[in-house]
Design a protein around this motif. Structure first.
Motif, PDB file in Angstrom:
ATOM      1  N   ALA A   1      -8.747 -19.538  44.800  1.00 21.21           N
ATOM      2  CA  ALA A   1      -7.965 -18.401  44.292  1.00 21.21           C
ATOM      3  C   ALA A   1      -7.164 -18.718  43.040  1.00 21.21           C
ATOM      4  O   ALA A   1      -6.675 -17.804  42.379  1.00 21.21           O
ATOM      5  N   HIS A   2      -7.037 -19.980  42.676  1.00 21.48           N
ATOM      6  CA  HIS A   2      -6.293 -20.370  41.473  1.00 21.48           C
ATOM      7  C   HIS A   2      -7.167 -20.348  40.218  1.00 21.48           C
ATOM      8  O   HIS A   2      -6.708 -20.701  39.132  1.00 21.48           O
ATOM      9  N   VAL A   3      -8.411 -19.913  40.359  1.00 23.86           N
ATOM     10  CA  VAL A   3      -9.360 -19.882  39.243  1.00 23.86           C
ATOM     11  C   VAL A   3      -9.748 -18.440  38.946  1.00 23.86           C
ATOM     12  O   VAL A   3      -9.959 -17.643  39.865  1.00 23.86           O
ATOM     13  N   ARG A   4      -9.839 -18.101  37.668  1.00 23.86           N
ATOM     14  CA  ARG A   4     -10.417 -16.831  37.240  1.00 23.86           C
ATOM     15  C   ARG A   4     -11.636 -17.171  36.406  1.00 23.86           C
ATOM     16  O   ARG A   4     -11.700 -18.219  35.762  1.00 23.86           O
ATOM     17  N   GLN A   5     -12.599 -16.244  36.415  1.00 26.52           N
ATOM     18  CA  GLN A   5     -13.837 -16.464  35.668  1.00 26.52           C
ATOM     19  C   GLN A   5     -14.108 -15.265  34.771  1.00 26.52           C
ATOM     20  O   GLN A   5     -13.886 -14.118  35.175  1.00 26.52           O
ATOM     21  N   ILE A   6     -14.582 -15.554  33.576  1.00 25.35           N
ATOM     22  CA  ILE A   6     -15.047 -14.506  32.682  1.00 25.35           C
ATOM     23  C   ILE A   6     -16.442 -14.143  33.166  1.00 25.35           C
ATOM     24  O   ILE A   6     -17.345 -14.973  33.182  1.00 25.35           O
ATOM     25  N   LEU A   7     -16.597 -12.885  33.585  1.00 24.32           N
ATOM     26  CA  LEU A   7     -17.829 -12.435  34.227  1.00 24.32           C
ATOM     27  C   LEU A   7     -18.598 -11.435  33.375  1.00 24.32           C
ATOM     28  O   LEU A   7     -19.605 -10.891  33.818  1.00 24.32           O
ATOM     29  N   GLY A   8     -18.138 -11.189  32.188  1.00 26.25           N
ATOM     30  CA  GLY A   8     -18.791 -10.306  31.238  1.00 26.25           C
ATOM     31  C   GLY A   8     -17.978 -10.310  29.960  1.00 26.25           C
ATOM     32  O   GLY A   8     -16.743 -10.335  30.006  1.00 26.25           O
ATOM     33  N   PHE A   9     -18.670 -10.329  28.824  1.00 24.35           N
ATOM     34  CA  PHE A   9     -17.968 -10.440  27.542  1.00 24.35           C
ATOM     35  C   PHE A   9     -18.887  -9.886  26.463  1.00 24.35           C
ATOM     36  O   PHE A   9     -19.986 -10.408  26.263  1.00 24.35           O
TER      37      PHE A   9
ATOM     38  N   GLY B   1     -12.483 -12.006  36.691  1.00 18.02           N
ATOM     39  CA  GLY B   1     -12.371 -11.877  38.138  1.00 18.02           C
ATOM     40  C   GLY B   1     -12.364 -13.228  38.818  1.00 18.02           C
ATOM     41  O   GLY B   1     -12.310 -14.279  38.169  1.00 18.02           O
ATOM     42  N   PHE B   2     -12.440 -13.193  40.129  1.00 14.63           N
ATOM     43  CA  PHE B   2     -12.497 -14.408  40.931  1.00 14.63           C
ATOM     44  C   PHE B   2     -13.939 -14.915  40.953  1.00 14.63           C
ATOM     45  O   PHE B   2     -14.863 -14.128  41.140  1.00 14.63           O
ATOM     46  N   PRO B   3     -14.135 -16.232  40.795  1.00 20.65           N
ATOM     47  CA  PRO B   3     -15.499 -16.750  40.863  1.00 20.65           C
ATOM     48  C   PRO B   3     -16.071 -16.712  42.279  1.00 20.65           C
ATOM     49  O   PRO B   3     -17.284 -16.636  42.444  1.00 20.65           O
ATOM     50  N   THR B   4     -15.199 -16.787  43.300  1.00 20.54           N
ATOM     51  CA  THR B   4     -15.629 -16.695  44.691  1.00 20.54           C
ATOM     52  C   THR B   4     -14.553 -15.935  45.464  1.00 20.54           C
ATOM     53  O   THR B   4     -13.475 -15.672  44.945  1.00 20.54           O
ATOM     54  N   SER B   5     -14.837 -15.636  46.725  1.00 21.91           N
ATOM     55  CA  SER B   5     -13.846 -14.975  47.579  1.00 21.91           C
ATOM     56  C   SER B   5     -13.077 -15.983  48.425  1.00 21.91           C
ATOM     57  O   SER B   5     -12.298 -15.596  49.293  1.00 21.91           O
TER      58      SER B   5
END
Length: 174
Positions: A89-97, A80-84
């Motif tokens: 917006a050019h960054v995605r973050q792994i928020l669960g794995f 998902g997005f690390p922030t709103s």
């Protein structure tokens, strides 16, 4: 001699996966990677208003010799997005794995990470980031082998099992 594992099938999660994902999440809970207390009944839904099926990639156990997929979920990755913020917006973050205990060391985690990088690129992202607990050496080795580098450390950020544990920030270009 060990029997090679067939490669996992990676796909986007569906609403029908919610129960299996919740069970997998609870079965793999550990202070090696979790900062929240162990889930207790009654269990919260796996999907939330913020994160639904569209935000999860699922790994299913591989193909049998007769060509059928057995469809058993053995891992997932939430992206998902690390922030709103629009500037981020050019960054995605792994928020669960999570990878099921029986599937660890078989390439499932690597396949999920590669699929996440592909999905982030498809969404137009230029960077992929994550946070990992400092004492989670197996995960950190996997991330490093897939091009992630340490970009910051929050020393002693969490108190887990009576010990202070670092929060390690990692990222990579896409």
């Amino acid at each position: 001699m060990s029997v090679p594992h067939p490669p996992p099938r990676i796909r986007r999660a569906t609403p029908a996966d919610e129960d299996a994902l919740g069970r997998l999440d609870r079965a793999t809970w550990s202070t090696l990677h979790a900062v929240q207390p162990r889930p207790q009944p009654p269990y919260e839904p796996f999907y939330t208003e913020r994160f639904g099926p569209r935000d999860h990639l699922v790994a299913e156990s591989g193909e049998h010799t007769d060509g059928r997929m057995d469809g058993h979920i053995i891992g997932y990755l939430r992206i998902g997005f690390p922030t709103s913020l629009a500037a981020n917006a050019h960054v995605r973050q792994i928020l669960g794995f999570v990878v099921a205990e029986e599937a660890r060391g078989t390439g499932v985690g690597r396949a999920l990470l590669r699929a996440a990088a592909e999905e982030a690129r498809r969404q137009g992202a230029r960077r992929l980031t994550l946070r990992v607990l400092g004492h989670n050496t197996p995960a950190r080795r996997l991330y490093e082998s897939e091009g992630f580098v340490v970009e910051g450390v929050l020393p002693g950020e969490f108190l887990l099992d009576g010990k202070y544990v670092d929060d390690v920030l990692m990222g990579r270009k896409l």
